[in-house]
Design an enzyme around this catalytic site. Structure first.
Site, mmCIF file in Angstrom:
data_model
loop_
_atom_site.group_PDB
_atom_site.id
_atom_site.type_symbol
_atom_site.label_atom_id
_atom_site.label_comp_id
_atom_site.label_asym_id
_atom_site.label_seq_id
_atom_site.Cartn_x
_atom_site.Cartn_y
_atom_site.Cartn_z
ATOM 1 N N TYR A 68 13.560 -1.056 1.506
ATOM 2 C CA TYR A 68 14.537 -0.110 2.533
ATOM 3 C C TYR A 68 15.675 -0.042 2.371
ATOM 4 C CZ TYR A 68 11.145 2.370 -0.678
ATOM 5 O OH TYR A 68 10.378 3.411 -1.539
ATOM 6 N N SER A 69 15.769 -1.794 2.961
ATOM 7 C CA SER A 69 17.344 -1.917 4.031
ATOM 8 C C SER A 69 18.398 -2.163 3.808
ATOM 9 C CB SER A 69 16.481 -3.182 4.680
ATOM 10 O OG SER A 69 17.661 -3.806 4.952
#
Ligand SMILES: *Cc1c(COP(=O)(O)O)cnc(C)c1O
Length: 295
Positions: A68-69
């Site tokens: 989810y970066s």
């Protein structure tokens, strides 16, 4: 390769009831408008990495992040825009989500990596790219000296002075750049860092090596709402209220917590009347899409 690195990030005055009641002026530095996916501070952190890679004739950005970066998506979108290939080592077993899909649409090659192997990033890079002189290493989250340098420009671009400058902090690299720029430009602004994770007081140690001088700043460690990517109904309610009254979208992971801190301090009369406060909108709006069920 020519890189056109001009981006749009205005400072806007924003009107919200508590600030008007307390006679405080709130401004927002709109780094969220820089790009939909190379958003905010992730652009600041990439800029000098792109220039260095380009100067070294390296056209392949290799980086690291969780599934989810914001940094992965920023790197993918910057790569496609500026003509770099991109590869990311993604922590953990293979998954699919909308962020990773957008990375793939931008041409990023994803290599899912066990949590154990992920711990040694230099080794991963060497295993896959030691034979490839075109590959340029960018650390997780874009962290490093180039990142700190890019984040200084958030301050050097400002058109007026502020009594307080607030920013959400994850690793604190962005904050370090801001603190250094306030110091180098001899501004009177008080910088307030708002860690979004629990135990954020440790960020003081983490950023010390990046600071040029032993500058003063404030760190408020009571606005993490349970920890990284954790929320509470109070935070969600605040984001809805703020966005519905100002038109500025905040994300629940970073910018929502920083803005919550500012309004909470205003309620408590922390600021003198007529203070001018600047909130750095570090972007991250894409993060809200994975959390829409909370609203
Ligand atoms: C990554 C990120 C941060 C944290 O930046 P650090 O330099 O790690 O402190 C803050 N806000 C947003 C929106 C981010 O994506």
């Amino acid at each position: 390769m020519m890189l056109n690195l001009q981006f749009y990030s205005p400072e806007e005055e924003v009107f919200y009831p508590v600030f008007e009641q307390k006679n405080i002026r709130l401004f927002v530095k709109r780094d969220d408008l820089i790009h939909p996916f190379i958003s905010g501070n992730k652009w600041r952190k990439l800029k000098y990495n792109l220039l260095k890679a380009s100067a070294n004739q390296q056209n392949h950005l290799v980086t690291f992040g969780g599934a989810y970066s914001n940094h992965l998506l920023a790197t993918a979108a910057a790569g496609s825009k500026f003509g770099f290939k991109t590869t990311a080592f993604v922590r953990g077993e293979e998954v699919n989500n909308s962020l990773l899909s957008l990375c793939k649409i931008h041409g990023m090659h994803l290599i899912f990596t066990s949590r154990d192997a992920y711990k040694n990033k230099k080794q991963l890079f060497d295993e896959h790219f030691s034979h490839n002189p075109k590959a340029y290493f960018i650390d997780e989250g874009g962290a490093g000296k180039e990142a700190e340098l890019g984040c200084r420009e958030i301050i050097t671009e400002l058109k007026q002075n502020y009594d307080y400058i607030f920013c959400a902090a994850g690793t604190g690299t962005t904050s370090a750049g801001i603190i250094n720029a306030i110091d180098l430009n001899k501004l009177d602004s008080i910088f307030v860092m708002v860690p979004v994770l629990k135990g954020g007081i440790f960020l003081k140690n983490d950023i010390e090596p990046l600071l040029i001088n032993n500058s003063n700043y404030l760190l408020l460690d009571q606005y993490h709402f349970g920890g990284y990517a954790k929320t509470t109904p109070e935070l969600i309610q605040f984001i809805k209220d703020f966005t519905s009254k100002t038109g500025i979208l905040l994300d629940p992971v970073y910018t929502g917590k920083a803005m919550f801190a500012i309004q909470d301090l205003a309620q408590q009369d922390f600021f003198k009347a007529n203070s001018k406060i600047l909130m750095i909108h570090t972007g991250g709006i894409f993060g809200i899409l994975g959390m829409l069920d909370k609203f």
